[in-house]
Design an enzyme around this catalytic site. Structure first.
Site, PDB file in Angstrom:
ATOM      1  N   CYS A  54      42.530  36.438  38.490  1.00 54.58           N
ATOM      2  CA  CYS A  54      42.683  36.865  37.092  1.00 54.58           C
ATOM      3  C   CYS A  54      44.148  37.158  36.785  1.00 54.58           C
ATOM      4  O   CYS A  54      44.846  37.805  37.574  1.00 54.58           O
ATOM      5  CB  CYS A  54      41.840  38.108  36.834  1.00 54.58           C
ATOM      6  SG  CYS A  54      41.901  38.663  35.114  1.00 54.58           S
ATOM      7  N   CYS A  58      45.135  44.897  35.556  1.00 53.88           N
ATOM      8  CA  CYS A  58      44.360  46.141  35.598  1.00 53.88           C
ATOM      9  C   CYS A  58      44.563  46.806  36.967  1.00 53.88           C
ATOM     10  O   CYS A  58      44.244  46.221  38.007  1.00 53.88           O
ATOM     11  CB  CYS A  58      42.881  45.852  35.360  1.00 53.88           C
ATOM     12  SG  CYS A  58      42.552  44.908  33.844  1.00 53.88           S
ATOM     13  N   CYS A  61      41.800  46.886  39.743  1.00 53.56           N
ATOM     14  CA  CYS A  61      40.971  45.712  39.988  1.00 53.56           C
ATOM     15  C   CYS A  61      41.492  44.808  41.106  1.00 53.56           C
ATOM     16  O   CYS A  61      42.615  44.290  41.013  1.00 53.56           O
ATOM     17  CB  CYS A  61      40.819  44.897  38.708  1.00 53.56           C
ATOM     18  SG  CYS A  61      39.689  43.502  38.912  1.00 53.56           S
ATOM     19  N   CYS A  98      23.426  40.817  34.699  1.00 51.72           N
ATOM     20  CA  CYS A  98      24.761  40.696  34.107  1.00 51.72           C
ATOM     21  C   CYS A  98      25.625  39.759  34.937  1.00 51.72           C
ATOM     22  O   CYS A  98      25.670  39.871  36.166  1.00 51.72           O
ATOM     23  CB  CYS A  98      25.424  42.068  34.012  1.00 51.72           C
ATOM     24  SG  CYS A  98      26.967  42.051  33.068  1.00 51.72           S
ATOM     25  N   CYS A 130      23.148  39.785  30.259  1.00 52.11           N
ATOM     26  CA  CYS A 130      24.412  40.411  29.871  1.00 52.11           C
ATOM     27  C   CYS A 130      25.554  39.600  30.485  1.00 52.11           C
ATOM     28  O   CYS A 130      25.394  39.012  31.560  1.00 52.11           O
ATOM     29  CB  CYS A 130      24.452  41.853  30.379  1.00 52.11           C
ATOM     30  SG  CYS A 130      25.988  42.733  30.023  1.00 52.11           S
ATOM     31  N   CYS A 190      27.783  46.826  25.243  1.00 51.37           N
ATOM     32  CA  CYS A 190      27.829  47.637  26.466  1.00 51.37           C
ATOM     33  C   CYS A 190      29.289  47.989  26.704  1.00 51.37           C
ATOM     34  O   CYS A 190      30.104  47.104  26.963  1.00 51.37           O
ATOM     35  CB  CYS A 190      27.255  46.843  27.634  1.00 51.37           C
ATOM     36  SG  CYS A 190      27.403  47.662  29.237  1.00 51.37           S
ATOM     37  N   ARG A 262      24.767  54.454  31.917  1.00 52.55           N
ATOM     38  CA  ARG A 262      24.618  53.750  33.190  1.00 52.55           C
ATOM     39  C   ARG A 262      25.453  54.396  34.296  1.00 52.55           C
ATOM     40  O   ARG A 262      26.675  54.500  34.174  1.00 52.55           O
ATOM     41  CB  ARG A 262      25.018  52.277  33.027  1.00 52.55           C
ATOM     42  CG  ARG A 262      24.191  51.571  31.970  1.00 52.55           C
ATOM     43  CD  ARG A 262      24.342  50.061  32.002  1.00 52.55           C
ATOM     44  NE  ARG A 262      23.622  49.454  30.887  1.00 52.55           N
ATOM     45  CZ  ARG A 262      22.317  49.217  30.863  1.00 52.55           C
ATOM     46  NH1 ARG A 262      21.587  49.512  31.920  1.00 52.55           N
ATOM     47  NH2 ARG A 262      21.745  48.693  29.810  1.00 52.55           N
TER      48      ARG A 262
END
Length: 331
Positions: A54, A58, A61, A98, A130, A190, A262
């Site tokens: 990616c 972040c 991550c 998801c 999702c 979400c 969640r």
């Protein structure tokens, strides 16, 4: 009857969040019982359909290409493999599936077309589908909706004030725009965040304030505790305490009474008693399976034992839709 409000002030949320912990849990449990079955917990499964590489930065991550982690990069999984994983999840008791892809944003290409096919296939299994694919336009959101997508995850991560300390490759407004596009496409939103990113209590309260003052509360609010990964900038962050998680969950439950709250990343470090506190404080969903995208998660058998010990029952798929239909039947 507790009112559903979208006009919460930061001061009101701060007063709730900082209340005596046992009183806070009691208040949240009371609101929870007013709007939900306290013995019912939705079981969700999260699968990484495209891992690593990616371009974002972040700080938490391991999938960011710029960090040196142990993540094995893989391209988009074959559709048949994803459908097989969804069937396994359903057989294990999950009612929401998801799919996550380590993209900065959705692009109109063959990979997106394949994701649309995955959505159609999982939807046909009777699961709530999702996706979490990064930023997307309203037109892309509508394509996902037409394919059968039920929900879209796009977390705020933290407060607007702390955001630039964690991510520089996109803005807070970018995240809010994606949530608008999802909502406008009539897809369930979400959105939650992560605690343990070096933020202050004010940042946690700020993030909750943003979520609770959206035009509509997110249908689902994941509360994640950072799982520090070696090779990321936040690898040395200390573990978040159970009481910090409980405060976040309880406050979210009180200010967003109908939302699914969640209990997400970080659960692998919690014993049954700690998770029970979270359920008492208003959490009513977990992610099952041995992985949450790339971080470890409790084994399915451990969760089944916990459900048995706590007398919890899995929530059915599309329960919100059924209640809406029921309410629309004329008396």
């Amino acid at each position: 009857m507790t009112a559903i409000r979208n006009d919460w002030t930061k001061e009101e949320i701060e007063a709730i969040y900082n209340g005596p912990i046992l009183e806070l849990i009691y208040q949240a449990a009371t609101v929870h019982r007013e709007f939900n079955d306290p013995q019912e917990v939705q079981v969700c499964t999260l699968l990484s359909v495209k891992t690593g590489g990616c371009p974002e930065d972040c700080s938490y991550c391991p999938q960011a290409a710029r960090y040196h982690t142990d993540i094995k990069v893989h391209k988009l999984l074959p559709t048949d493999e994803v459908i097989a994983k969804a069937k396994e999840a359903k057989e294990s008791g999950s009612t929401r599936f998801c799919m996550g892809a380590a993209w900065r944003e959705v692009r109109d290409n063959r990979d997106f077309d394949r994701v649309l096919d995955m959505v159609k296939g999982v939807n046909e299994l009777g699961l709530e589908v999702c996706c979490t694919l990064g930023m997307l336009t309203e037109e892309q959101a509508k394509k996902l909706k037409d394919a059968g997508l039920y929900a879209y995850n796009h977390n705020l991560d933290t407060s607007e004030e702390h955001y630039e300390e964690i991510i520089s490759t996109r803005t807070y407004d970018d995240r809010l725009e994606t949530l608008d596009n999802v909502r406008n496409a009539k897809i369930s939103v979400c959105s939650g965040g992560i605690i343990g990113l070096g933020e202050r209590d004010e940042d946690r309260i700020g993030m909750l304030h943003t979520l609770a003052t959206l035009p509509e509360h997110p249908e689902s609010v994941p509360v994640n505790a950072l799982v520090p990964i070696e090779g990321t900038p936040l690898e040395e962050q200390p573990r978040v305490s159970i009481w910090e998680m409980v405060r976040m969950i309880a406050t979210a439950r009180i200010i967003m009474p109908k939302s699914m709250v969640r209990l997400s990343a970080g659960r692998v470090r919690m014993n049954t008693e700690e998770q029970a506190l979270c359920f008492m404080a208003g959490a009513n969903s977990i992610f099952a399976g041995d992985k949450l995208l790339t971080t470890s998660n409790p084994e399915v058998d451990e969760d089944k034992q916990m459900f048995q010990t706590l007398n919890l029952k899995p929530r059915k798929a599309f329960k919100n839709e059924e209640s809406i239909k029921f309410e629309q039947i004329p008396s």
